[in-house]
Design a protein around this motif. Structure first.
Motif, PDB file in Angstrom:
ATOM      1  N   GLU A  10       0.840  -1.194   0.000  1.00  0.00           N
ATOM      2  CA  GLU A  10       0.000   0.000   0.000  1.00  0.00           C
ATOM      3  C   GLU A  10       0.876   1.244   0.000  1.00  0.00           C
ATOM      4  O   GLU A  10       1.614   1.502   0.960  1.00  0.00           O
ATOM      5  CB  GLU A  10      -0.908   0.013   1.228  1.00  0.00           C
ATOM      6  CG  GLU A  10      -1.965  -1.090   1.242  1.00  0.00           C
ATOM      7  CD  GLU A  10      -2.923  -0.925   2.403  1.00  0.00           C
ATOM      8  OE1 GLU A  10      -3.450   0.197   2.585  1.00  0.00           O
ATOM      9  OE2 GLU A  10      -3.134  -1.901   3.146  1.00  0.00           O
ATOM     10  N   THR A  11       0.779   2.016  -1.064  1.00  0.00           N
ATOM     11  CA  THR A  11       1.575   3.236  -1.188  1.00  0.00           C
ATOM     12  C   THR A  11       1.307   4.201  -0.044  1.00  0.00           C
ATOM     13  O   THR A  11       2.228   4.850   0.476  1.00  0.00           O
ATOM     14  CB  THR A  11       1.265   3.940  -2.527  1.00  0.00           C
ATOM     15  OG1 THR A  11       1.496   3.030  -3.607  1.00  0.00           O
ATOM     16  CG2 THR A  11       2.136   5.165  -2.710  1.00  0.00           C
ATOM     17  N   ARG A  12       0.049   4.289   0.365  1.00  0.00           N
ATOM     18  CA  ARG A  12      -0.339   5.224   1.440  1.00  0.00           C
ATOM     19  C   ARG A  12       0.372   4.875   2.746  1.00  0.00           C
ATOM     20  O   ARG A  12       0.854   5.762   3.450  1.00  0.00           O
ATOM     21  CB  ARG A  12      -1.856   5.185   1.636  1.00  0.00           C
ATOM     22  CG  ARG A  12      -2.367   6.163   2.693  1.00  0.00           C
ATOM     23  CD  ARG A  12      -3.868   6.053   2.825  1.00  0.00           C
ATOM     24  NE  ARG A  12      -4.258   4.726   3.274  1.00  0.00           N
ATOM     25  CZ  ARG A  12      -4.300   4.372   4.565  1.00  0.00           C
ATOM     26  NH1 ARG A  12      -3.974   5.246   5.504  1.00  0.00           N
ATOM     27  NH2 ARG A  12      -4.687   3.154   4.912  1.00  0.00           N
ATOM     28  N   ILE A  13       0.431   3.589   3.071  1.00  0.00           N
ATOM     29  CA  ILE A  13       1.091   3.162   4.312  1.00  0.00           C
ATOM     30  C   ILE A  13       2.581   3.496   4.257  1.00  0.00           C
ATOM     31  O   ILE A  13       3.154   4.026   5.221  1.00  0.00           O
ATOM     32  CB  ILE A  13       0.903   1.647   4.539  1.00  0.00           C
ATOM     33  CG1 ILE A  13      -0.580   1.315   4.734  1.00  0.00           C
ATOM     34  CG2 ILE A  13       1.706   1.187   5.752  1.00  0.00           C
ATOM     35  CD1 ILE A  13      -1.202   1.918   5.974  1.00  0.00           C
ATOM     36  N   ARG A  14       3.203   3.191   3.121  1.00  0.00           N
ATOM     37  CA  ARG A  14       4.627   3.497   2.980  1.00  0.00           C
ATOM     38  C   ARG A  14       4.881   4.994   3.133  1.00  0.00           C
ATOM     39  O   ARG A  14       5.852   5.414   3.774  1.00  0.00           O
ATOM     40  CB  ARG A  14       5.158   3.014   1.628  1.00  0.00           C
ATOM     41  CG  ARG A  14       5.097   1.511   1.424  1.00  0.00           C
ATOM     42  CD  ARG A  14       6.075   1.070   0.320  1.00  0.00           C
ATOM     43  NE  ARG A  14       5.930   1.821  -0.915  1.00  0.00           N
ATOM     44  CZ  ARG A  14       5.102   1.499  -1.911  1.00  0.00           C
ATOM     45  NH1 ARG A  14       4.319   0.431  -1.791  1.00  0.00           N
ATOM     46  NH2 ARG A  14       5.035   2.230  -3.010  1.00  0.00           N
ATOM     47  N   SER A  15       4.014   5.792   2.542  1.00  0.00           N
ATOM     48  CA  SER A  15       4.182   7.245   2.585  1.00  0.00           C
ATOM     49  C   SER A  15       4.063   7.783   4.005  1.00  0.00           C
ATOM     50  O   SER A  15       4.839   8.670   4.407  1.00  0.00           O
ATOM     51  CB  SER A  15       3.139   7.932   1.691  1.00  0.00           C
ATOM     52  OG  SER A  15       3.304   7.556   0.342  1.00  0.00           O
ATOM     53  N   GLU A  30      12.011   2.279   0.089  1.00  0.00           N
ATOM     54  CA  GLU A  30      10.706   1.619  -0.016  1.00  0.00           C
ATOM     55  C   GLU A  30      10.756   0.384  -0.909  1.00  0.00           C
ATOM     56  O   GLU A  30      11.523   0.329  -1.876  1.00  0.00           O
ATOM     57  CB  GLU A  30       9.671   2.594  -0.574  1.00  0.00           C
ATOM     58  CG  GLU A  30       9.418   3.823   0.294  1.00  0.00           C
ATOM     59  CD  GLU A  30       8.366   4.731  -0.314  1.00  0.00           C
ATOM     60  OE1 GLU A  30       7.300   4.221  -0.708  1.00  0.00           O
ATOM     61  OE2 GLU A  30       8.625   5.958  -0.413  1.00  0.00           O
ATOM     62  N   ALA A  31       9.909  -0.587  -0.566  1.00  0.00           N
ATOM     63  CA  ALA A  31       9.719  -1.782  -1.398  1.00  0.00           C
ATOM     64  C   ALA A  31       8.229  -2.103  -1.378  1.00  0.00           C
ATOM     65  O   ALA A  31       7.575  -1.971  -0.340  1.00  0.00           O
ATOM     66  CB  ALA A  31      10.527  -2.957  -0.866  1.00  0.00           C
ATOM     67  N   SER A  32       7.677  -2.520  -2.521  1.00  0.00           N
ATOM     68  CA  SER A  32       6.230  -2.737  -2.624  1.00  0.00           C
ATOM     69  C   SER A  32       5.816  -4.191  -2.406  1.00  0.00           C
ATOM     70  O   SER A  32       4.623  -4.489  -2.388  1.00  0.00           O
ATOM     71  CB  SER A  32       5.723  -2.248  -3.983  1.00  0.00           C
ATOM     72  OG  SER A  32       6.387  -2.938  -5.034  1.00  0.00           O
ATOM     73  N   ASP A  33       6.777  -5.099  -2.278  1.00  0.00           N
ATOM     74  CA  ASP A  33       6.424  -6.494  -2.001  1.00  0.00           C
ATOM     75  C   ASP A  33       7.624  -7.225  -1.401  1.00  0.00           C
ATOM     76  O   ASP A  33       8.746  -6.702  -1.371  1.00  0.00           O
ATOM     77  CB  ASP A  33       5.948  -7.216  -3.268  1.00  0.00           C
ATOM     78  CG  ASP A  33       6.974  -7.214  -4.386  1.00  0.00           C
ATOM     79  OD1 ASP A  33       8.079  -7.763  -4.182  1.00  0.00           O
ATOM     80  OD2 ASP A  33       6.690  -6.650  -5.467  1.00  0.00           O
ATOM     81  N   GLY A  34       7.383  -8.440  -0.918  1.00  0.00           N
ATOM     82  CA  GLY A  34       8.421  -9.204  -0.261  1.00  0.00           C
ATOM     83  C   GLY A  34       9.593  -9.561  -1.154  1.00  0.00           C
ATOM     84  O   GLY A  34      10.748  -9.580  -0.718  1.00  0.00           O
ATOM     85  N   MET A  35       9.318  -9.856  -2.413  1.00  0.00           N
ATOM     86  CA  MET A  35      10.373 -10.217  -3.353  1.00  0.00           C
ATOM     87  C   MET A  35      11.356  -9.063  -3.524  1.00  0.00           C
ATOM     88  O   MET A  35      12.584  -9.252  -3.492  1.00  0.00           O
ATOM     89  CB  MET A  35       9.769 -10.591  -4.708  1.00  0.00           C
ATOM     90  CG  MET A  35      10.759 -11.166  -5.694  1.00  0.00           C
ATOM     91  SD  MET A  35      11.262 -12.842  -5.258  1.00  0.00           S
ATOM     92  CE  MET A  35       9.751 -13.753  -5.712  1.00  0.00           C
ATOM     93  N   GLU A  36      10.815  -7.869  -3.706  1.00  0.00           N
ATOM     94  CA  GLU A  36      11.666  -6.691  -3.859  1.00  0.00           C
ATOM     95  C   GLU A  36      12.485  -6.451  -2.594  1.00  0.00           C
ATOM     96  O   GLU A  36      13.661  -6.069  -2.662  1.00  0.00           O
ATOM     97  CB  GLU A  36      10.799  -5.456  -4.163  1.00  0.00           C
ATOM     98  CG  GLU A  36      11.602  -4.201  -4.448  1.00  0.00           C
ATOM     99  CD  GLU A  36      10.719  -2.997  -4.736  1.00  0.00           C
ATOM    100  OE1 GLU A  36      11.295  -1.907  -4.974  1.00  0.00           O
ATOM    101  OE2 GLU A  36       9.480  -3.127  -4.713  1.00  0.00           O
ATOM    102  N   ALA A  37      11.869  -6.690  -1.428  1.00  0.00           N
ATOM    103  CA  ALA A  37      12.568  -6.496  -0.157  1.00  0.00           C
ATOM    104  C   ALA A  37      13.772  -7.430  -0.029  1.00  0.00           C
ATOM    105  O   ALA A  37      14.859  -7.012   0.377  1.00  0.00           O
ATOM    106  CB  ALA A  37      11.601  -6.730   1.007  1.00  0.00           C
ATOM    107  N   VAL A  38      13.575  -8.698  -0.383  1.00  0.00           N
ATOM    108  CA  VAL A  38      14.667  -9.676  -0.309  1.00  0.00           C
ATOM    109  C   VAL A  38      15.807  -9.277  -1.237  1.00  0.00           C
ATOM    110  O   VAL A  38      16.991  -9.329  -0.863  1.00  0.00           O
ATOM    111  CB  VAL A  38      14.162 -11.091  -0.650  1.00  0.00           C
ATOM    112  CG1 VAL A  38      15.330 -12.072  -0.729  1.00  0.00           C
ATOM    113  CG2 VAL A  38      13.155 -11.567   0.398  1.00  0.00           C
TER     114      VAL A  38
END
Length: 231
Positions: A10-15, A30-38
């Protein structure tokens, strides 16, 4: 200043998190999903990760497992659900804290500060040169090396989450002393009045499971808290 990785679809939560974190002087990626985070954790080093559970590509639990293979970065898990199963699952995969949505951004930042103070204190203790502090109970059946953060049950090493170790060693260091929930949350988690007693109770349950037949040492004091009771 800390470098924080915020992971949420959720972009709003990250913001919102980014706004409050940067206000406190932290750097945010910021990362939008778990894969990107890893993938980001494989390339970069972060001081702390704030991550949602329910995400596309790779959920928070799975992402945490992958990150734990390469780093011991503190992780605060976010969830729209407050079920005990989610809490237990999260702590078992190695998260440091669990926050239920909707949450207070100010409180979240206080939790960030509390975790990082603990990390710094732990690093300072590890760097100090001193003999290992070892506690043995039941003729060595339960053995804990507080300096090396090792626990053995009947000769077998027991693997615990970082916060389980913290809680167990604090209880062990304060044997036969009645400890209120507020005291434990303040000393082990670094929380003040905003601490979540459910987090403590979940960790006690996990700790008793880890101790097996020695779980009876942890006594519940109804309406007060807990005591590590050495017979």
């Amino acid at each position: 200043m800390y470098h924080i990785l915020v992971v949420d679809d959720e972009t709003r939560i990250r913001s919102i998190i980014k706004k409050y974190a940067e206000f406190d002087g932290h750097e945010v990626t910021e990362a939008s999903d778990g894969m990107e985070a890893v993938l980001l954790c494989r390339k970069n080093t972060y001081d702390l990760i704030i991550m949602d559970i329910m995400m596309p590509e790779l959920d928070g639990f799975s992402a945490c497992r992958e990150i734990r293979k390469i780093a011991d970065t503190p992780i605060i898990m976010l969830s729209a659900r407050g079920e005990e199963y989610d809490r237990i699952n999260g702590f078992e995969v190695g998260i440091d804290d669990y926050v239920t949505k909707p949450f207070s951004p100010k409180e979240l930042m206080l939790r960030v500060d509390a975790i990082m103070k603990r990390v710094k204190a732990s690093a300072t203790q590890k760097s100090a040169v001193s003999p290992n502090v070892i506690v043995e109970l039941d003729n060595g059946g339960l053995r804990a090396d507080l300096t090396a953060r090792l626990v053995f049950v009947d000769g077998e090493r027991v693997e615990m989450s970082p916060k389980e170790y913290d809680l167990f060693f604090y209880l062990l260091s304060n044997r036969n002393i009645a400890l209120s929930r507020e005291k434990l949350l303040c000393e082990v988690w670094g929380y003040d009045f905003y601490g979540d007693a459910r987090t403590l109770d979940t960790h006690i349950k996990l700790l008793r499971k880890s101790l097996g037949r020695y779980s009876h040492y942890i006594v519940t004091l109804r309406g007060v808290g807990y005591r590590f009771e050495e017979a």
